[in-house]
Design an enzyme around this catalytic site. Structure first.
Site, PDB file in Angstrom:
ATOM      1  N   ALA A   1     -22.146   2.751 -31.047  1.00 49.81           N
ATOM      2  CA  ALA A   1     -21.747   3.623 -32.018  1.00 49.81           C
ATOM      3  C   ALA A   1     -20.164   3.386 -32.090  1.00 49.81           C
ATOM      4  CB  ALA A   1     -21.487   5.424 -30.991  1.00 49.81           C
ATOM      5  N   ASP A   2     -19.316   2.854 -31.404  1.00 44.69           N
ATOM      6  CA  ASP A   2     -18.233   2.580 -32.053  1.00 44.69           C
ATOM      7  C   ASP A   2     -18.024   1.236 -32.356  1.00 44.69           C
ATOM      8  OD1 ASP A   2     -16.584   4.247 -30.107  1.00 44.69           O
ATOM      9  OD2 ASP A   2     -16.901   2.807 -27.829  1.00 44.69           O
ATOM     10  N   VAL A   3     -19.154   0.143 -32.252  1.00 46.20           N
ATOM     11  CA  VAL A   3     -18.618  -0.327 -33.676  1.00 46.20           C
ATOM     12  C   VAL A   3     -18.758   0.191 -34.736  1.00 46.20           C
ATOM     13  CG1 VAL A   3     -19.359  -2.737 -33.775  1.00 46.20           C
ATOM     14  CG2 VAL A   3     -18.723  -1.951 -31.319  1.00 46.20           C
TER      15      VAL A   3
END
Length: 401
Positions: free
Chosen positions: A166-168
């Site tokens: 989700a972050d990347v």
């Protein structure tokens, strides 16, 4: 020349999603100034492991940037930031919604200073909606976005992706939004506000899982390494490790059966992909018993020679010595000013005429503060005063003043 040469970016982000986005901008030639609070980006201390004084985590997503320590809770710090905004193209931030407004540097203020500025905001749930103010982390988004409901083995607890998808992914969506906003600015001469968030990223990636649900009204279930719409298309165990195969159509299925000396290519339970999906519980055990008789290299080589997609499940120690990865420059090295050579993951986007480049290592805290203040017109006495007031810190500044 690099594609983003001459583009100036003010990076107010920390942790992962924002720094990953700004690293991609920097790799392609943008001049990225990483604004850090006096204590630095939190991830500088996220370890072990450390390479001397710096965490491996911080080193992984902060190359090609300049570090400028600035206390944005001071009036002088805000003034300096707005002075930077006057000549900047992009500001990237991942504060909780409302924090920029509280600091007096929200989009409306930035736009008054520079109407061409592009602000990219990255957060867990976005800038609007009932959940906007909730703290957002990768694992929360993976769970709420449906990924964990289909990841893992049947009958076992939900499992998150092994790394921070989700972050990347949100860092990548923010990059896409920034590039779109730059193109729109070429047409309108005005900037805009890019809103990217972790939950939207997870929802947008549902694709065929969402399509299947819309078509049937049934929730998808975890299938381990398998695919809900294709069979066989999954991970199998050999006698010394694991490998994946992807039999994506009926022509490949016939080849696959021929290579394995299986007489089930035209079996009425397996002859077509819909039949194989429907009868996967009967088909997969047949294949599992065969694959456990040889090494994963044996099967990957055999299938590859027949044109059937297959590949090993690598550990990182396998991945980073693979000759293909090496030739594609997906592992590379840089010289760090404090502790010599460090390894970095390479640039995934290959451009024939204006490629990106790894130019400078992840910066020391405040490494470029003095030169940036000089570029803004501050003399040594004024920089010394900012240092004494706690507007900026850092050994590099201290050495000069």
């Amino acid at each position: 020349m690099k594609p983003l040469q001459g583009v100036k970016v003010i990076d107010l982000t920390r942790i992962l999603s924002g720094p990953y986005c700004t690293m991609l901008l920097a790799d392609m030639g943008a001049d990225v100034v990483k604004i850090e609070p006096p204590q630095g980006d939190d991830t500088r201390t996220w370890g072990p492991p450390f390479i001397e004084t710096e965490s491996a985590y911080f080193l992984s997503v902060n190359r090609n940037k300049k570090s400028f320590v600035l206390n944005l809770k001071t009036d002088e710090g805000k003034k300096i930031l707005l002075d930077l905004v006057k000549s900047a193209d992009i500001v990237v931030e991942n504060f909780r919604p409302g924090t920029m407004k509280k600091l007096g540097i929200d989009y409306e203020v930035l736009k008054e200073v520079n109407e061409r500025i592009i602000l990219a905001s990255i957060f867990g749930f976005g800038q609007s909606g009932p959940y906007a103010m909730r703290p957002g982390y990768d694992v929360i988004a993976q769970g709420m976005g449906g990924l964990m409901s289909v990841t893992g083995e049947p009958g076992r607890p939900p499992v998150k992706g092994g790394f921070s998808l989700a972050d990347v992914g949100t860092g990548m969506w923010a990059l896409t939004g920034i590039l779109l906003a730059l193109q729109a600015r070429n047409l309108t001469n005005k900037g805009q506000w890019v809103d990217a968030n972790l939950l939207d990223t997870m929802v947008s990636w549902q694709t065929y899982f969402a399509g299947n649900y819309f078509a049937t009204g049934k929730n998808p279930k975890p299938l381990g390494g398998a695919h809900p719409n294709i069979c066989p298309y999954q991970v199998f165990e050999a006698n010394d490790g694991y490998f994946n195969i992807a039999v994506g159509n009926d022509s490949l299925w016939k080849k696959f059966c021929q290579v394995l000396n299986l007489d089930i290519a035209n079996d009425p339970k397996f002859a077509t992909n819909p039949l194989r999906v429907e009868n996967r519980d009967e088909l997969i055990p047949i294949l599992e018993s065969i694959f456990k008789t040889e090494s994963f290299k044996h099967w990957v080589d055999l299938l590859d020679q027949a044109g059937i997609p297959a590949g090993p499940v690598y550990e990182l120690s396998d991945l980073f010595v693979d000759p293909h990865i090496i030739e594609r420059e997906m592992i590379t090295t840089m010289e760090h000013p404090s502790f010599g050579e460090i390894k970095q993951v390479g640039i995934p986007i290959k451009l024939s005429e204006t490629p990106g480049e790894l130019v400078s290592p992840p910066p020391l805290l405040g490494q470029h503060t003095y030169e940036i203040l000089q570029d803004l017109g501050y003399n040594d006495d004024e920089i010394h005063e900012l240092y004494e007031k706690g507007v900026t810190v850092g050994e590099v500044v201290k050495q000069h003043v």
